[in-house]
Design a protein around this motif. Structure first.
Motif, mmCIF file in Angstrom:
data_model
loop_
_atom_site.group_PDB
_atom_site.id
_atom_site.type_symbol
_atom_site.label_atom_id
_atom_site.label_comp_id
_atom_site.label_asym_id
_atom_site.label_seq_id
_atom_site.Cartn_x
_atom_site.Cartn_y
_atom_site.Cartn_z
ATOM 1 N N GLN A 1 0.856 -1.185 0.000
ATOM 2 C CA GLN A 1 0.000 0.000 0.000
ATOM 3 C C GLN A 1 0.888 1.229 0.000
ATOM 4 O O GLN A 1 1.695 1.423 0.903
ATOM 5 C CB GLN A 1 -0.901 0.021 1.236
ATOM 6 C CG GLN A 1 -1.770 1.278 1.291
ATOM 7 C CD GLN A 1 -2.756 1.238 2.437
ATOM 8 O OE1 GLN A 1 -3.334 0.196 2.724
ATOM 9 N NE2 GLN A 1 -2.960 2.376 3.080
ATOM 10 N N VAL A 2 0.754 2.050 -1.041
ATOM 11 C CA VAL A 2 1.469 3.329 -1.090
ATOM 12 C C VAL A 2 0.693 4.282 -0.192
ATOM 13 O O VAL A 2 -0.518 4.444 -0.334
ATOM 14 C CB VAL A 2 1.571 3.860 -2.535
ATOM 15 C CG1 VAL A 2 2.257 5.211 -2.564
ATOM 16 C CG2 VAL A 2 2.331 2.852 -3.409
ATOM 17 N N ASP B 1 -0.868 12.136 4.634
ATOM 18 C CA ASP B 1 -1.283 12.080 6.037
ATOM 19 C C ASP B 1 -0.808 10.791 6.697
ATOM 20 O O ASP B 1 -0.377 10.796 7.847
ATOM 21 C CB ASP B 1 -2.806 12.198 6.161
ATOM 22 C CG ASP B 1 -3.314 13.606 5.863
ATOM 23 O OD1 ASP B 1 -2.494 14.555 5.884
ATOM 24 O OD2 ASP B 1 -4.522 13.756 5.612
ATOM 25 N N GLN B 2 -0.902 9.678 5.972
ATOM 26 C CA GLN B 2 -0.432 8.404 6.519
ATOM 27 C C GLN B 2 1.078 8.431 6.730
ATOM 28 O O GLN B 2 1.579 7.840 7.688
ATOM 29 C CB GLN B 2 -0.824 7.257 5.591
ATOM 30 C CG GLN B 2 -2.302 6.964 5.593
ATOM 31 C CD GLN B 2 -2.679 5.921 4.553
ATOM 32 O OE1 GLN B 2 -2.188 5.954 3.417
ATOM 33 N NE2 GLN B 2 -3.542 5.001 4.939
ATOM 34 N N ALA C 1 10.131 11.529 -1.768
ATOM 35 C CA ALA C 1 10.021 10.072 -1.621
ATOM 36 C C ALA C 1 8.578 9.675 -1.340
ATOM 37 O O ALA C 1 7.791 10.443 -0.789
ATOM 38 C CB ALA C 1 10.923 9.584 -0.495
ATOM 39 N N ARG C 2 8.258 8.470 -1.730
ATOM 40 C CA ARG C 2 6.964 7.869 -1.402
ATOM 41 C C ARG C 2 7.240 6.721 -0.444
ATOM 42 O O ARG C 2 8.316 6.124 -0.467
ATOM 43 C CB ARG C 2 6.274 7.356 -2.665
ATOM 44 C CG ARG C 2 5.961 8.428 -3.693
ATOM 45 C CD ARG C 2 4.981 9.502 -3.211
ATOM 46 N NE ARG C 2 3.695 8.960 -2.803
ATOM 47 C CZ ARG C 2 2.641 8.839 -3.581
ATOM 48 N NH1 ARG C 2 2.698 9.218 -4.847
ATOM 49 N NH2 ARG C 2 1.514 8.332 -3.128
ATOM 50 N N ARG D 1 10.786 2.881 1.725
ATOM 51 C CA ARG D 1 10.899 4.244 1.184
ATOM 52 C C ARG D 1 11.289 4.091 -0.270
ATOM 53 O O ARG D 1 12.253 3.404 -0.604
ATOM 54 C CB ARG D 1 11.948 5.055 1.952
ATOM 55 C CG ARG D 1 12.017 6.494 1.430
ATOM 56 C CD ARG D 1 12.857 7.402 2.289
ATOM 57 N NE ARG D 1 14.229 6.963 2.375
ATOM 58 C CZ ARG D 1 14.949 6.951 3.507
ATOM 59 N NH1 ARG D 1 14.409 7.331 4.641
ATOM 60 N NH2 ARG D 1 16.189 6.543 3.486
ATOM 61 N N LEU D 2 10.524 4.725 -1.156
ATOM 62 C CA LEU D 2 10.733 4.619 -2.598
ATOM 63 C C LEU D 2 11.060 6.002 -3.137
ATOM 64 O O LEU D 2 10.345 6.964 -2.858
ATOM 65 C CB LEU D 2 9.470 4.092 -3.274
ATOM 66 C CG LEU D 2 8.932 2.763 -2.737
ATOM 67 C CD1 LEU D 2 7.502 2.539 -3.166
ATOM 68 C CD2 LEU D 2 9.817 1.629 -3.168
ATOM 69 N N GLY D 3 12.134 6.102 -3.886
ATOM 70 C CA GLY D 3 12.504 7.399 -4.435
ATOM 71 C C GLY D 3 13.505 7.258 -5.557
ATOM 72 O O GLY D 3 13.885 6.154 -5.940
#
Length: 195
Positions: free
Chosen positions: A16-17, A21-22, A95-96, A162-164
């Motif tokens: 879940q990306v 707020d999350q 980053a996501r 962490r995706l970036g």
């Protein structure tokens, strides 16, 4: 991101990306987990063991530990000692963050989570996306429960990612040491069967 999510799902777990707020809730949760783990003498001793094994074929040498805490929205693990890995001056605001999770919480599900992580990571690499696993928040029972609430109680969290996009001017850390295959994989049963 959609391809990375699909790759994880194909292996029996979900990614879940998280919304902005999350991510803020995740940041507070990870910070709390870091505080709890810093107060755990057994965990501190284990980190000391793994970060002081230079030249043994295992552990985390100084070259892979950041020289200072990077500027991130969600704090990473504090290894209890600085390393020599340079940290860039920027912040990871772009980053996501994703939460790898599944329906159950048994060893077979953890194995599926590892397979899903592998598939997601390989897909991310193909697209030039850097993946940083953040496990602290799932290691502390109370913070893991908070992560479950981010999933509306519909699953069990396995790992935060962490995706970036990595800074192309930096090659990233060197690989961590590995033991020789003969020290880690026992093939005697296969060898004996082939004889």
């Amino acid at each position: 991101l959609a391809e990375i999510v699909r790759a994880a799902s194909a292996e029996g777990a979900r990614l879940q990306v998280l919304s902005r707020d999350q991510v803020l809730e995740l940041a507070a949760t990870a910070a709390h987990a870091g505080t709890v783990e810093a107060e755990d003498s057994q965990l501190r001793a284990e980190l000391e063991y793994w970060t002081s094994r230079s030249g043994t074929g295992t552990g985390l040498p100084p070259e892979v530990l950041p020289e200072q805490a990077p500027q991130t929205t969600v704090p990473a693990r504090d290894f209890g000692r600085p390393g020599t890995l340079p940290v860039g001056p920027g912040h990871d605001r772009a980053a996501r963050y994703g939460l790898l999770y599944g329906d159950e919480d048994e060893p077979v599900d953890w194995l599926r989570a590892g397979e899903a992580l592998s598939a997601a990571w390989l897909t991310a690499t193909r697209y030039g996306v850097s993946v940083v696993p953040l496990s602290g928040a799932v290691e502390v029972p109370g913070t893991r429960q908070t992560l479950r609430q981010l999933l509306a109680g519909l699953g069990y969290p396995y790992l935060v990612l962490r995706l970036g996009l990595a800074d192309p001017a930096h090659a990233g850390p060197p690989p961590t040491p590995r033991l020789a295959v003969a020290q880690t994989v026992d093939t005697s049963a296969v060898r004996d069967h082939l004889r």
